[in-house]
Scaffold this motif. Structure first.
Motif: not given
Length: 795
Positions: A270-277
């Motif tokens: 499992m992999g997850r990437a979260t980008f918050l701007w």
């Protein structure tokens, strides 16, 4: 260790102990990294957004539970069955890892009619409990890693959450990146399960990286590799073509068998990437992409009784004559944007997901008990194999406007759109039949085309459009009144293909293409009276629904069925509920009583003559009960929680097949207990925190009990059998110092079988008179006793 593989569905890291399975009344324990910090953090209020506003659990005016992300991480609550068993009113059919992504196993307030044995294939009817990953409505069975919280809304949530929220809604909220600092953790786990000689392991990691002052990226990775516990002891030896070996020649009935130990292995990535701007104080953008892949070697399900030679099966032994692996992949991307308009917040959520999987199942026992081996396919070494696939892909868009608190009125208004395509297939084979036929009747070899005896494909395109809103009137400082509504318009197109290709030219192919549409309005009324600073009385009348559709069974030709099988309508519920809840700092409570009136409940069944997959509507059902929970502290060292649910869910009228109305025998009887939901459930926990030199110590004992359930609502004893109640106890201890946490834990201390579903002997049992010496009856068992250790380093 084999069992760990299944129950944990390969959820790789068993990180900090399974500390907190019981999160009642919106709160759970929080194991300490430092004792002083723990005393404060355990009293911290969890903020939820179930109402589309940020509120504490205690302020939400209906029945909701929440588990904080910190508790999930430190407690390693990584399996949905383990998580949901901690919440009153929720039952779980525990199928292990093999079918964890096929069907939603959660049953809230007893609103389920389908038998517990379903799960090998994707059914036409959607689940009665909706699930969300952030704002994306999808059931995916993701590994529970680095979550901010899990919210469980009990009771129908039709106005805000739409189709499939008959019983309730479960929301998995992922954790946002942190601005301004690099942080994260790495974690490793090793564990052993009763019934396995091997050990499994898991690795997890999180890395948070700031990208300037107003942007950040958060990366999550998880890998698990676990041996199985289930021995497949009657597996055919196969030749180079995958056909059962014929040691005495093709026409001789003899076969060769082997035993495969610990076949139900699980490997999960499992992999997850979260980008918050957040470029300004009034605008934010969140981009999330998640992926998971599972490979499972077989069922975590055991056979009881004897094989065709009279040999008794032992614990964790499966009598299938073939291995039954499965795999699945899920990709999900979402873009969420928020704009603060001053008087309200405007939110846009756009998402896409693609979820698909496949499995191999043995159907020989079913063929034998149906008499097909003796009548139609009487050949030595019978091996009926079903290769099944499912796929679910959708684009979802939701826009909503939520006013800020402050005036006499608050409102939520929004629009929802979903374009979804679902596909399911089944390719069934009588492995070795063609080889035997050609040897037996060589002059008629052309009469049999090959080994495939069934070819099925169903593709449904579904479009949903909805407008929704809720208006709250703050009638006084203590009294709020809320009225909600949702208008929906659904359209679906069902394209189904079916064929029996084994016999050349004997049975024609069938193509059916049907369309259906529906629209309606759902309503909700809620009252909340804060009769003291700490206590609230709330009452709700709410509606929920589940979309209808078509079955596309053939109406002409050899396989013709009655046209009344063609369509099924949406089903709906009206929920009446009243409750009290309160938060006094060291003590929280929530008590509610409810009655749910269920109209036209959908039932996944099979058509009368040819057994085509089909959904039909029963007339009525109902569920009534009580849910209660308390959660509190005694000083700074002791924490306790206790939950109880009483649920009486039953069919309200006889259920007949559409082409077999009364006075024909019904499929199910009025008053029948709805399957899978126990009448009584208990959840409890007790934990103790102390300081040992430079280490803080956390010890927890928790448990779950459910009373007897039933396997199916059907009148047939082939399916409707009682299932004994059971209890599961867990113990864990965690030692923490600075950035290091070391956990030792035992799950299912008493090694309870915890059966939640059954394939009976009468349905899939042995039949030596027809050449079938295996046995495909099965019990779905809970994770056996598991011991493990987890080491985590935080940075």
């Amino acid at each position: 260790m084999r069992k760990f593989a299944h129950e944990f569905a390969g959820r790789s890291t068993i990180m900090a102990v399974l500390l907190g399975t019981t999160a009642l009344a919106g709160g759970a324990f929080t194991p300490a990294y430092a004792q002083d910090e723990q005393a404060d953090s355990r009293r911290e209020t969890i903020t939820v957004t179930a109402t589309r506003r940020e509120e504490s659990v205690s302020d939400v005016p209906y029945n909701i539970s929440a588990v904080g992300g910190g508790d999930i991480e430190r407690g390693n609550i990584i399996d949905e069955a383990e998580l949901l068993r901690s919440i009153p009113g929720i039952a779980v059919v525990d199928r292990g890892a093999r079918n964890s992504g096929t069907l939603n196993a959660a049953r809230i307030r007893g609103l389920a009619v389908d038998g517990n044995g379903l799960g090998d294939y994707a059914v036409s009817s959607v689940a009665s409990v909706s699930t969300y990953i952030n704002d994306t409505p999808v059931f995916a069975g993701f590994t529970l890693r680095d979550l901010d919280r899990v919210e469980v809304l009990r009771g129908p949530q039709g106005t805000l959450y739409g189709s499939g929220s008959l019983g309730g809604t479960i929301r998995y909220i992922t954790r946002d990146p942190d601005f301004g600092e690099v942080n994260g953790y790495i974690s490793g786990t090793t564990s052993n399960v009763e019934g396995s000689e091997d050990w499994g392991y898991g690795l997890d990691g999180v890395l948070n990286v700031p990208l300037g002052e107003r942007a950040a990226l958060r990366l999550v990775g998880s890998f698990g590799d676990y041996p199985g516990i289930t021995d497949y002891v009657n597996v055919y030896e196969l030749d180079g073509n995958g056909v059962p070996v014929a040691p005495g020649g093709v026409l001789d009935p003899a076969a060769s068998y082997r035993s495969v130990e610990d076949a139900d292995t699980v490997e999960t990535w499992m992999g997850r990437a979260t980008f918050l701007w957040e470029p300004t104080d009034t605008f934010s953008l969140r981009l999330v992409h998640a992926r998971q892949s599972d490979d499972v070697g077989g069922r975590r399900q055991q056979t009881v009784g004897v094989d065709g030679f009279g040999n008794a099966y032992g614990d964790y032994e499966n009598g299938s004559i073939q291995l039954e692996p499965s795999s699945r992949d899920i990709n999900m991307s979402s873009l969420e944007m928020e704009m603060d308009l001053g008087f309200a917040t405007l939110t846009s959520s756009t998402s896409h997901y693609d979820h698909n999987g496949d499995s191999a199942s043995e159907n020989t026992g079913f063929y034998a008990q149906a008499g097909w081996l003796g009548l139609y396919y009487n050949y030595p070494r019978p091996m009926a194999t079903a290769i099944r696939t499912y796929a679910d892909e959708a684009v979802v868009q939701e826009i909503r406007l939520v006013t800020d608190d402050g005036g006499n009125f608050d409102y939520v208004v929004g629009g929802f759109y979903r374009q979804q395509q679902m596909e399911s297939t089944q390719q069934s084979y009588l492995v070795g039949f063609k080889q035997w036929w050609d040897a037996w009747i060589p002059f008629a070899a052309g009469a049999v085309t090959g080994d495939q005896d069934w070819d099925y494909r169903r593709i449904e395109n579904f479009t949903e459009t909805a407008l929704f809103g809720e208006l709250t009137w703050h009638a006084s400082d203590d009294l709020d009144l809320t009225l909600g509504a949702r208008y929906f318009n659904n359209e679906s197109d069902n394209d189904t293909f079916m064929a029996l290709p084994l016999w050349a030219g004997l049975f024609p192919e069938v193509n059916a293409d049907l369309s259906s549409s529906e629209n309606d309005v759902l309503f909700k009324f809620n009252m909340a009276w804060r009769f003291s600073d700490e206590d609230m009385l709330y009452g709700t009348i709410s509606e929920g629904y589940r979309r209808g559709g078509s079955n596309a069974v053939p109406l002409t030709g050899v396989f013709a069925e009655d046209p009344r099988w063609q369509f099924y309508t949406s089903d709906s519920v009206v929920n009446y509920e009243i409750g009290f809840k309160g938060d006094r700092g060291d003590f929280r409570y929530d008590v509610s009583v409810f009655y749910v009136d269920w109209t036209d409940p959908q039932f996944n069944t099979a058509s009368t003559w040819w057994g085509f997959f089909a959904v039909q509507n029963a007339s009525e059902a109902s569920s009534m009960g009580l849910e209660a929970s308390i959660d509190g502290f005694i000083g700074n060292d002791w924490h306790y929680s206790l939950g109880y649910a009483y649920i009486n869910a039953e069919l309200g009228a006889d259920f007949h097949a559409p082409d077999r109305p009364a006075p024909a025998a019904p499929i199910a009887l009025e008053g029948a207990m709805l399957p899978g939901t126990p009448e009584h459930q208990l959840n409890w926990s007790l934990d103790y925190t102390t300081q040992l030199a430079n280490w803080s110590s956390f010890t927890r004992l928790d448990g779950y009990y459910q009373s007897e359930t039933t396997n199916a609502v059907s009148t047939s004893p082939t399916f409707n059998v009682p299932i004994d109640g059971f209890s599961i106890w867990n113990l864990t201890t965690t030692f923490s110092r600075d950035a290091v946490d070391l956990s030792f834990w035992v799950k299912n201390i008493t090694n309870e079988e915890g059966i939640t579903g059954i394939f009976t002997e009468a349905y899939m049992g042995t039949a030596p008179a027809e050449g079938y010496f295996g046995n495909a009856n099965k019990q779905m068992i809970s994770l056996p006793r598991t011991i493990g250790a987890t080491l985590r380093y935080n940075f």
